[in-house]
Design a protein around this motif. Structure first.
Motif, PDB file in Angstrom:
ATOM      1  N   ASN B  21       0.851  -1.187   0.000  1.00  0.00           N
ATOM      2  CA  ASN B  21       0.000   0.000   0.000  1.00  0.00           C
ATOM      3  C   ASN B  21       0.890   1.242   0.000  1.00  0.00           C
ATOM      4  O   ASN B  21       1.640   1.483   0.949  1.00  0.00           O
ATOM      5  N   GLN B  58      -9.504  -2.405   3.396  1.00  0.00           N
ATOM      6  CA  GLN B  58      -8.341  -2.269   2.505  1.00  0.00           C
ATOM      7  C   GLN B  58      -8.419  -0.977   1.689  1.00  0.00           C
ATOM      8  O   GLN B  58      -7.389  -0.398   1.326  1.00  0.00           O
ATOM      9  N   THR B  61      -7.075   1.625   4.255  1.00  0.00           N
ATOM     10  CA  THR B  61      -6.001   1.295   5.198  1.00  0.00           C
ATOM     11  C   THR B  61      -4.790   2.216   5.042  1.00  0.00           C
ATOM     12  O   THR B  61      -4.502   2.697   3.931  1.00  0.00           O
ATOM     13  N   VAL B  66      -0.214  -5.400   3.437  1.00  0.00           N
ATOM     14  CA  VAL B  66      -1.441  -6.133   3.749  1.00  0.00           C
ATOM     15  C   VAL B  66      -1.187  -7.603   3.411  1.00  0.00           C
ATOM     16  O   VAL B  66      -0.851  -7.933   2.266  1.00  0.00           O
ATOM     17  N   HIS B 235      -8.267  -0.552  -3.278  1.00  0.00           N
ATOM     18  CA  HIS B 235      -8.022  -1.971  -2.965  1.00  0.00           C
ATOM     19  C   HIS B 235      -7.656  -2.764  -4.212  1.00  0.00           C
ATOM     20  O   HIS B 235      -6.937  -3.758  -4.141  1.00  0.00           O
ATOM     21  N   LEU B 238      -4.064  -2.001  -4.859  1.00  0.00           N
ATOM     22  CA  LEU B 238      -3.311  -2.728  -3.826  1.00  0.00           C
ATOM     23  C   LEU B 238      -3.049  -4.178  -4.259  1.00  0.00           C
ATOM     24  O   LEU B 238      -1.912  -4.659  -4.229  1.00  0.00           O
ATOM     25  N   HIS B 239      -4.125  -4.867  -4.665  1.00  0.00           N
ATOM     26  CA  HIS B 239      -3.975  -6.280  -5.043  1.00  0.00           C
ATOM     27  C   HIS B 239      -3.025  -6.463  -6.219  1.00  0.00           C
ATOM     28  O   HIS B 239      -2.365  -7.487  -6.346  1.00  0.00           O
TER      29      HIS B 239
END
Lengths: 455, 455
Positions: B21, B58, B61, B66, B235, B238-239
């Motif tokens: 992140n 998420q 965050t 993560v 999110h 992020l992934h």
């Protein structure tokens, strides 16, 4: 390497540097290929108008190992060594104690095992001063592979595709053109063979036999042009043995020894590529796998054909090869696995089958697609219609293990992805797909037309 | 590992176990997302009807790392770590001293980077007791990814695809169905939103905005159903950072440090996935790459848009995000890179662009496809239309190096293959492809309709 890994990878430095020729390891040599005029074994001079000498030598070599040229290895590295997968998620879905491994060739530029031989064929032709390659293609995998391979060595590539497939599968044509090849529907006005067919039937859907005639005619007429074939012949099977050699190394990394090896068979090059290195190990007593060829129920040359001399093409223009055949003018039903619709089996596979070293089964189309869908939803790869035959046999064996409780190690070849075959999946999912019963009468009739060969 | 290797592979044990992140490492946090009614920052309760709490957490965050759940890692292993390639043959064809590396995400089940976020989204929803996911899809990559991911966790997946794409790209529908998803053309009779559009225009070709409305409507009405989005949100970005984390490890294995990183940007998740881990290294002073986003000339949100609060969808139903936008009702020309036809840029990418941490360029369609064909013929992979934008920028940089003699290290993301996009290549090769000039007037008009947000 841990045995619960999903992908068993080799580094490029572990890539095999030679192809494996099974002939010297067999208890007897395969019968010779005959000239259809003289009925004598064909010699290099008979083949020279179509193939470069390096290929002709590989066709008849008795050397156990043939060195892969560095120029070929350099292109192989774009996708080789290919991954070997442990099918954890498929095993779980089937509830089987079997361990299923699949060697995946869909990572290649054409999306199948075909570039394994297209690349060396293009290399040897370019080394011999050839400027252009011609070939035929049915569904299009072989044409795609040769188009890509030719581009790597500065060769032109001209492909005759059976018109029915040319019209039905426009994505294949586009892939071939993206790689730089030229593609014609066959029959075409470009050859005497094509013009003769069109004169008789302007709407001819074409056939593999006609397309071969057109490609061979152009190659034979031009000294700077050669012809390339994508299966059946010894040198093609030889080039494909990189598959099995890699798989041997990969299984060894996780300490697995195969109990059963299943592969789909059309002309036979994918099956031989995986199986022959393991058959060497079996003949040497180092392992004892059952090796099983899986053919389509609508074109079962091994399980329903005869072992006899026959032509490689429908029109009867090629040399005569002793092989399991349904008759050179037997036309299989139009199943979606176009790559398995061939009347004969590679002479070398036919020979090892006659020697009792491998076994064979036939599978019907819907059983194969059912296995293909189960595989896609668990393993995330949509298989080409051809390897769904191997997967169906794989599932059958895994479910047998579920009954008996045997934790067998099953190895199969996932020889290509099905991204350009999705309409076939659509037919299966919508319930429109039919199975094709083999016409025993059609086979019997075709077998009456086998060429007469003196004993 | 030798530096002249072609494929730089990681073992499964080297796969990243957390997503990165970037927010806590930025000099300032990104502006909050606003509720369009209250103009106040949205809270978890606003998002709970559509997303599970794990995803909402998420989204906001401030943790740097993560943890990736083991159940997600198990599915990732089907194709991750993905390979990093050194483009030796492309470099040779260009005659450049530059070293070009590409991270290839086309090995995934959907054939693109999209499953990197589809799998965790499906996992978190299944863990929260959700039974069904809905989503929209344009060209179909996202719908394919979610269909596959849902099947891994026993979820149903229902997809509304823009009708124009649904009709034009039948292979995508078939791929989605093969993985087990249900697909409807949008507008459909299944939702109030769809019925309203059809009442006004029974032949509506649909739009991404309408498809979003349909998917959101169904998710909001059923407690057992959630909605999933394939790009733009924090999110999702992020992934996708697994891409860049792996690439960092892979480049380190051959001792290469990137001078230039180029990636294509639509919603921005592929670009962020590759770039953010390298941006972390840049912010920490451990490397100093130029990081360049490449967008289509016909939809240049970063280079021609404004940085303002706007809706994420055409109809204006979503929360307001501060981002580079061409106006939420700007309709880009129908280029073949459907995945890049989005009016806005991910808020997090917009923020780092405003901070001057990345740069951006726009490329026209034919230049991109020319790079795509060169790439296919040298590297053997036919790229999806989206990453041809990154490749065009890559080729441009490599040719600049050829002039200056600089042996720069260029890294790019090849975020998907083009097997289902071959008709676009056909258009390019036949000379039928046109470039699309951006209408400045259309953008100006769309920008007058931005929502009014109090300062």
């Amino acid at each position: 390497m841990s045995d619960d890994v999903t992908k068993i990878l080799l580094s490029e430095s572990e890539m095999p540097t030679s192809w494996y020729n099974i002939v010297p390891d067999l208890p007897s040599p395969p019968p010779p290929v005959l000239h259809p005029g003289t009925m004598q074994p064909v010699g290099p001079d008979d083949l020279a108008p179509l193939f470069p000498m390096a290929i002709i030598e590989q066709e008849v070599t008795t050397e156990r190992h043939v060195t892969i040229p560095p120029e070929v290895l350099e292109v192989y590295r774009l996708w080789r060594p290919s991954p070997l997968y442990r099918a954890h998620r498929l095993e779980k879905a089937l509830g089987t104690p079997a361990k299923i491994y699949y060697k995946y060739e869909g990572v290649s530029p054409a999306g199948s095992h075909k570039p394994n031989t297209a690349v060396p064929q293009a290399y040897y032709n370019a080394s011999a001063g050839i400027r252009r390659l011609t070939t035929e293609t049915g569904a299009g995998q072989w044409g795609t592979a040769l188009s890509f391979a030719a581009a790597q060595f500065g060769l032109e590539c001209e492909i005759w595709q059976v018109r029915a497939s040319y019209d039905q599968k426009p994505y294949r044509k586009l892939m071939i053109e993206t790689f730089g090849g030229t593609i014609h529907p066959s029959p075409s006005e470009l050859t005497a063979a094509g013009r003769a067919v069109l004169a008789a039937d302007p709407d001819s859907p074409g056939s593999l036999g006609i397309a071969i005639s057109e490609a061979v005619e152009v190659a034979a007429q031009h000294p700077d042009t050669n012809y390339a074939l994508g299966s059946v012949l010894n040198h093609v099977l030889l080039h494909q043995t990189v598959i099995g050699e890699e798989a041997l190394l990969q299984l060894a990394k996780v300490g697995a020894v195969p109990d059963v090896i299943v592969g789909c068979t059309g002309g036979g090059s994918n099956f031989a590529g995986l199986a022959f290195p393991f058959l060497r190990e079996k003949l040497a007593g180092r392992m004892a796998p059952v090796i099983r060829a899986v053919e389509p129920a609508s074109c079962p040359s091994l399980t329903k054909g005869v072992y006899a001399y026959d032509f490689g093409d429908t029109a009867g223009m090629t040399p005569l090869m002793k092989m399991h055949t349904l008759g050179h003018d037997f036309i299989p039903d139009p199943i979606h696995a176009g790559g398995l619709r061939y009347h004969g089996m590679a002479p070398l596979i036919s020979h090892v089958y006659e020697l009792g070293l491998i076994e064979a089964v036939a599978k019907s189309q819907r059983e194969c697609f059912e296995a293909g869908v189960t595989f896609a939803r668990t393993e995330g790869i949509i298989p080409a219609p051809e390897p769904t035959h191997a997967l169906a046999a794989c599932v059958e064996e895994a479910l047998r293990c579920k009954e008996t409780g045997e934790p067998k190690v099953i190895l199969t070849a996932l020889c290509g992805h099905g991204h350009l075959d999705l309409p076939a999946y659509g037919k299966f999912l919508s319930g429109e797909m039919t199975d094709h019963a083999l016409s025993g009468e059609a086979v019997e009739a075709a077998l009456t037309r086998l060429p007469a060969v003196p004993a």
